[in-house]
Design a protein around this motif. Structure first.
Motif, mmCIF file in Angstrom:
data_model
loop_
_atom_site.group_PDB
_atom_site.id
_atom_site.type_symbol
_atom_site.label_atom_id
_atom_site.label_comp_id
_atom_site.label_asym_id
_atom_site.label_seq_id
_atom_site.Cartn_x
_atom_site.Cartn_y
_atom_site.Cartn_z
ATOM 1 N N ARG A 48 0.834 -1.206 0.000
ATOM 2 C CA ARG A 48 0.000 0.000 0.000
ATOM 3 C C ARG A 48 0.871 1.258 0.000
ATOM 4 O O ARG A 48 0.491 2.274 -0.558
ATOM 5 N N PHE A 49 2.045 1.193 0.642
ATOM 6 C CA PHE A 49 2.935 2.350 0.654
ATOM 7 C C PHE A 49 3.591 2.570 -0.701
ATOM 8 O O PHE A 49 3.610 3.680 -1.231
ATOM 9 N N THR A 50 4.141 1.501 -1.287
ATOM 10 C CA THR A 50 4.925 1.646 -2.527
ATOM 11 C C THR A 50 4.092 1.525 -3.788
ATOM 12 O O THR A 50 4.442 2.095 -4.819
ATOM 13 N N ARG A 51 3.036 0.713 -3.750
ATOM 14 C CA ARG A 51 2.260 0.332 -4.941
ATOM 15 C C ARG A 51 3.169 -0.323 -5.976
ATOM 16 O O ARG A 51 3.002 -0.162 -7.182
ATOM 17 N N LYS A 52 4.151 -1.090 -5.456
ATOM 18 C CA LYS A 52 5.087 -1.837 -6.301
ATOM 19 C C LYS A 52 5.121 -3.280 -5.829
ATOM 20 O O LYS A 52 4.610 -3.609 -4.759
ATOM 21 N N LYS A 53 5.756 -4.149 -6.629
ATOM 22 C CA LYS A 53 5.935 -5.539 -6.225
ATOM 23 C C LYS A 53 6.914 -5.575 -5.056
ATOM 24 O O LYS A 53 8.006 -5.008 -5.146
ATOM 25 N N MET A 54 6.510 -6.242 -3.987
ATOM 26 C CA MET A 54 7.344 -6.310 -2.780
ATOM 27 C C MET A 54 7.586 -7.767 -2.403
ATOM 28 O O MET A 54 6.692 -8.610 -2.575
ATOM 29 N N VAL A 55 8.779 -8.047 -1.896
ATOM 30 C CA VAL A 55 9.092 -9.381 -1.391
ATOM 31 C C VAL A 55 9.676 -9.254 0.012
ATOM 32 O O VAL A 55 10.411 -8.314 0.315
ATOM 33 N N THR A 56 9.326 -10.211 0.861
ATOM 34 C CA THR A 56 9.884 -10.262 2.214
ATOM 35 C C THR A 56 11.320 -10.741 2.121
ATOM 36 O O THR A 56 11.589 -11.764 1.489
ATOM 37 N N THR A 86 15.829 0.870 -1.662
ATOM 38 C CA THR A 86 15.064 -0.200 -2.308
ATOM 39 C C THR A 86 14.319 -1.058 -1.295
ATOM 40 O O THR A 86 13.605 -1.980 -1.671
ATOM 41 N N SER A 87 14.489 -0.764 -0.028
ATOM 42 C CA SER A 87 13.850 -1.573 1.015
ATOM 43 C C SER A 87 13.126 -0.688 2.018
ATOM 44 O O SER A 87 13.352 0.521 2.086
ATOM 45 N N LEU A 88 12.265 -1.345 2.780
ATOM 46 C CA LEU A 88 11.598 -0.655 3.881
ATOM 47 C C LEU A 88 11.296 -1.669 4.966
ATOM 48 O O LEU A 88 11.333 -2.874 4.740
ATOM 49 N N LYS A 89 11.038 -1.151 6.165
ATOM 50 C CA LYS A 89 10.697 -1.997 7.305
ATOM 51 C C LYS A 89 9.273 -1.696 7.735
ATOM 52 O O LYS A 89 8.834 -0.546 7.709
ATOM 53 N N VAL A 90 8.583 -2.762 8.131
ATOM 54 C CA VAL A 90 7.216 -2.638 8.618
ATOM 55 C C VAL A 90 7.169 -3.201 10.037
ATOM 56 O O VAL A 90 7.575 -4.346 10.270
ATOM 57 N N LEU A 91 6.693 -2.389 10.962
ATOM 58 C CA LEU A 91 6.468 -2.830 12.333
ATOM 59 C C LEU A 91 5.063 -3.412 12.397
ATOM 60 O O LEU A 91 4.105 -2.776 11.953
ATOM 61 N N VAL A 115 11.757 -5.684 0.060
ATOM 62 C CA VAL A 115 12.458 -5.040 -1.040
ATOM 63 C C VAL A 115 11.478 -4.917 -2.202
ATOM 64 O O VAL A 115 10.724 -5.846 -2.495
ATOM 65 N N ALA A 116 11.498 -3.757 -2.857
ATOM 66 C CA ALA A 116 10.695 -3.538 -4.061
ATOM 67 C C ALA A 116 11.455 -4.136 -5.244
ATOM 68 O O ALA A 116 12.677 -3.970 -5.351
ATOM 69 N N ILE A 117 10.729 -4.814 -6.132
ATOM 70 C CA ILE A 117 11.374 -5.438 -7.291
ATOM 71 C C ILE A 117 10.613 -5.092 -8.572
ATOM 72 O O ILE A 117 9.428 -4.768 -8.553
ATOM 73 N N HIS A 122 14.596 -7.567 -10.052
ATOM 74 C CA HIS A 122 15.737 -6.736 -9.633
ATOM 75 C C HIS A 122 15.214 -5.642 -8.715
ATOM 76 O O HIS A 122 14.117 -5.110 -8.919
ATOM 77 N N PRO A 123 16.002 -5.257 -7.684
ATOM 78 C CA PRO A 123 15.548 -4.214 -6.765
ATOM 79 C C PRO A 123 15.327 -2.879 -7.462
ATOM 80 O O PRO A 123 16.065 -2.519 -8.390
ATOM 81 N N VAL A 124 14.279 -2.173 -7.042
ATOM 82 C CA VAL A 124 13.970 -0.834 -7.540
ATOM 83 C C VAL A 124 13.666 0.060 -6.342
ATOM 84 O O VAL A 124 13.428 -0.408 -5.239
ATOM 85 N N SER A 125 13.644 1.343 -6.566
ATOM 86 C CA SER A 125 13.365 2.306 -5.508
ATOM 87 C C SER A 125 11.975 2.098 -4.920
ATOM 88 O O SER A 125 11.017 1.825 -5.648
ATOM 89 N N VAL A 126 11.855 2.268 -3.604
ATOM 90 C CA VAL A 126 10.542 2.154 -2.953
ATOM 91 C C VAL A 126 9.730 3.436 -3.090
ATOM 92 O O VAL A 126 8.525 3.428 -2.860
ATOM 93 N N LEU A 127 10.376 4.528 -3.471
ATOM 94 C CA LEU A 127 9.648 5.815 -3.595
ATOM 95 C C LEU A 127 9.307 6.161 -5.027
ATOM 96 O O LEU A 127 9.642 5.685 -5.983
#
Length: 127
Positions: A48-56, A86-91, A115-117, A122-127
């Motif tokens: 919901r934050f990135t609106r991109k493909k995310m992997v744990t 390219t990454s973010l943390k979720v509490l 990480v956004a892919i 391949h990793p991409v920016s989360v913003l």
């Protein structure tokens, strides 16, 4: 939308009932089930934050502070806690609510890194 607004809008909440089929031999929520639910709400929050493909990529520290008995309602709350390139943390926090009273307490806390892919994984920016 500012980053702060995106963080606020990405907060995610899921409510579930803990049934006997979800519990271990102590009649409390199985830890692996709690972790799977936490990863799910963390994924939803990250997406919901990135609106991109995310992997744990990791589950950092997970603290099981209180057992979660069968017959309770739990609320899982996911919030963005750190944003990298390219990454973010979720509490993620899990709260226990007794079904027939107003008692509510925090039971489990954990942090998940995503990480956004792109389409080529391949990793991409989360913003």
């Amino acid at each position: 939308m500012t980053t702060e607004e995106r963080i606020k809008e990405a907060e995610s909440r899921i409510f579930k009932t803990v049934f006997p089929s979800d519990t271990n031999h102590y009649d409390t929520l199985f830890g692996g089930s709690a972790m799977a639910m936490m990863d799910e709400v963390a994924f939803i929050t990250a997406t919901r934050f990135t609106r991109k493909k995310m992997v744990t990529v990791s589950s950092d520290r997970i603290d099981f502070n209180r057992p979660i008995p069968a017959g309770t309602i739990i609320e899982l709350v996911g919030r963005i806690s750190h944003i990298g390139n390219t990454s973010l943390k979720v509490l993620v926090e899990i709260y226990i609510e007794e079904m027939y009273s107003f008692v509510r307490e925090k039971a489990i806390t954990g942090t998940f890194t995503f990480v956004a892919i792109d389409d080529h994984k391949h990793p991409v920016s989360v913003l």
